[in-house]
Design an enzyme around this catalytic site. Structure first.
Site, PDB file in Angstrom:
ATOM      1  N   ARG A  98       1.026  -4.159  12.128  1.00 43.95           N
ATOM      2  CA  ARG A  98       0.390  -4.285  13.526  1.00 43.95           C
ATOM      3  C   ARG A  98       0.426  -5.530  14.207  1.00 43.95           C
ATOM      4  NH1 ARG A  98      -1.051   0.093  13.218  1.00 43.95           N
ATOM      5  NH2 ARG A  98      -3.027   1.065  13.463  1.00 43.95           N
TER       6      ARG A  98
ATOM      7  N   GLU B  34       0.088  -5.760  22.779  1.00 47.51           N
ATOM      8  CA  GLU B  34       0.652  -4.453  23.328  1.00 47.51           C
ATOM      9  C   GLU B  34      -0.126  -3.620  24.157  1.00 47.51           C
ATOM     10  OE1 GLU B  34       0.451  -1.157  19.667  1.00 47.51           O
ATOM     11  OE2 GLU B  34       1.838  -3.163  19.334  1.00 47.51           O
TER      12      GLU B  34
ATOM     13  N   ARG C  28      -2.426  -8.346  -2.534  1.00 45.55           N
ATOM     14  CA  ARG C  28      -3.484  -9.087  -3.089  1.00 45.55           C
ATOM     15  C   ARG C  28      -3.457  -8.850  -4.610  1.00 45.55           C
ATOM     16  NH1 ARG C  28      -8.176  -5.984   0.297  1.00 45.55           N
ATOM     17  NH2 ARG C  28      -6.733  -4.371   0.262  1.00 45.55           N
TER      18      ARG C  28
ATOM     19  N   GLY D 147       0.992  -1.085  -0.086  1.00 44.74           N
ATOM     20  CA  GLY D 147       0.000   0.072   0.145  1.00 44.74           C
ATOM     21  C   GLY D 147       0.838   1.250   0.037  1.00 44.74           C
ATOM     22  N   ARG D 148       0.253   2.187   0.566  1.00 42.73           N
ATOM     23  CA  ARG D 148       1.081   3.642   0.581  1.00 42.73           C
ATOM     24  C   ARG D 148       2.602   3.398   1.313  1.00 42.73           C
ATOM     25  NH1 ARG D 148      -4.202   4.972   1.999  1.00 42.73           N
ATOM     26  NH2 ARG D 148      -5.322   6.357   0.549  1.00 42.73           N
TER      27      ARG D 148
ATOM     28  N   HIS E  30       5.798   1.162  19.372  1.00 42.41           N
ATOM     29  CA  HIS E  30       4.734   1.706  18.578  1.00 42.41           C
ATOM     30  C   HIS E  30       4.872   2.861  18.140  1.00 42.41           C
ATOM     31  CE1 HIS E  30       0.536   0.099  16.949  1.00 42.41           C
ATOM     32  NE2 HIS E  30       1.165   1.265  16.053  1.00 42.41           N
TER      33      HIS E  30
END
Length: 322
Positions: A239, A268, A178, A155-156, A286
């Site tokens: 994540r 977390e 995908r 993605g980005r 994070h």
């Protein structure tokens, strides 16, 4: 009469003042998250909420907060929101997808470099006063320049990382997504689509940036780690839960993987104890989006969406499919 809204965490006061021009703001001005019960209680009578990734907005909560009409997240991830339940109740959902792309890509690359070049290990060694005579293999890490980078999720942020790798480090880039990118975009990024197994087998460094969904839970587990080169590194800025932390710790401790860099964890802020015992992993709390400019922009995007919702306008950055 102004509508009532909730802001669930401490954010920049300037954003709060902006929101107060449009609503009565109940601000949880603290860094400790609200418990699920507290969140429900504070949401009573609220039509919108500016939240983070630490609150869970599920069907049970929505049923107890019938006046809620908008959930506006200051994060790009939204796996803490039950989108189907929100759609069923007419609750709009937004996130902050664009403002943190470059900052997060910078950090992902920094984390990969730190893991590959054993920065954390060598710093602890120095601080402990153990630096003595030089040796030919003292903290000899993995090469990065010119080596193969595998990106899981294009993605980005994945594309921003690929751009850095291709232009700055002359790295061939493999990616699994995908669907493949357009050929012209692949050429710009020096990237080639392959299946996940091929990526894991052929990459010298693997970067995980795919969203977290039920389908991507433990996308990288014991079987996938077994495919990787023992000299390879794994970096996760996606994540917690996309990588099986227990399996990763075992691979690191047994020398089946050279090193890892992790900014996200399952459960977390708790971190798997076995990871804490591994010297060959760089751990950060994070913070991939943590620059002053980016964090302020995240708050402002969330406020933009919330204000639009209050005035019955389309959300500037709705969550896809919401």
């Amino acid at each position: 009469m102004q509508p009532h809204i909730l802001v669930t965490r401490r954010i920049f006061p300037e954003t709060i003042e902006r929101l107060r021009a449009h609503a009565v703001v109940d601000w949880h001005d603290a860094d400790t998250p609200l418990s699920p019960a507290e969140l429900v209680q504070r949401l009573q009578g609220k039509v919108a909420v500016l939240g983070s990734s630490t609150e869970r907005f599920d069907a049970e909560l929505l049923a107890q907060c019938p006046q809620l009409k908008a959930v506006c997240l200051l994060t790009v991830g939204y796996n803490n929101v039950d989108l189907a339940a929100c759609a069923e109740r007419g609750v709009a959902v937004s996130h902050a997808p664009d403002v943190l792309t470059e900052t997060t890509a910078d950090f992902g690359f920094a984390l990969m470099l730190a893991a590959a070049r054993r920065v954390s290990e060598s710093e602890h060694f120095l601080r402990a006063g153990r630096w003595g005579d030089w040796s030919i293999d003292l903290f000899a890490g993995a090469e990065v320049h010119g080596r193969v980078l595998g990106v899981l999720g294009m993605g980005r942020i994945g594309q921003a990382i690929a751009r850095r790798a291709h232009r700055g480090f002359d790295m061939p880039v493999l990616y699994s997504n995908r669907s493949p990118l357009p050929a012209q975009r692949e050429a710009e990024l020096g990237a080639r689509w392959v299946d996940r197994s091929t990526l894991l087998q052929q990459s010298d460094h693997v970067m995980v940036v795919t969203p977290y969904t039920p389908q991507t839970h433990h996308l990288v587990g014991a079987a996938e780690l077994a495919l990787m080169k023992p000299t390879a590194t794994l970096t996760n800025i996606a994540r917690g839960g996309v990588v099986d932390d227990a399996a990763l710790a075992q691979a690191l401790s047994e020398g089946r993987l050279a090193a890892a860099g992790l900014d996200v964890f399952e459960g977390e802020p708790e971190v798997h104890p076995a990871l804490l015992r591994c010297a060959n992993v760089v751990l950060t709390p994070h913070i991939a989006s943590a620059t002053q400019g980016t964090r302020r922009a995240m708050c402002e995007v969330a406020a933009d969406n919330l204000i639009a919702a209050l005035h019955g306008q389309p959300l500037p950055t709705p969550v896809p499919g919401s």
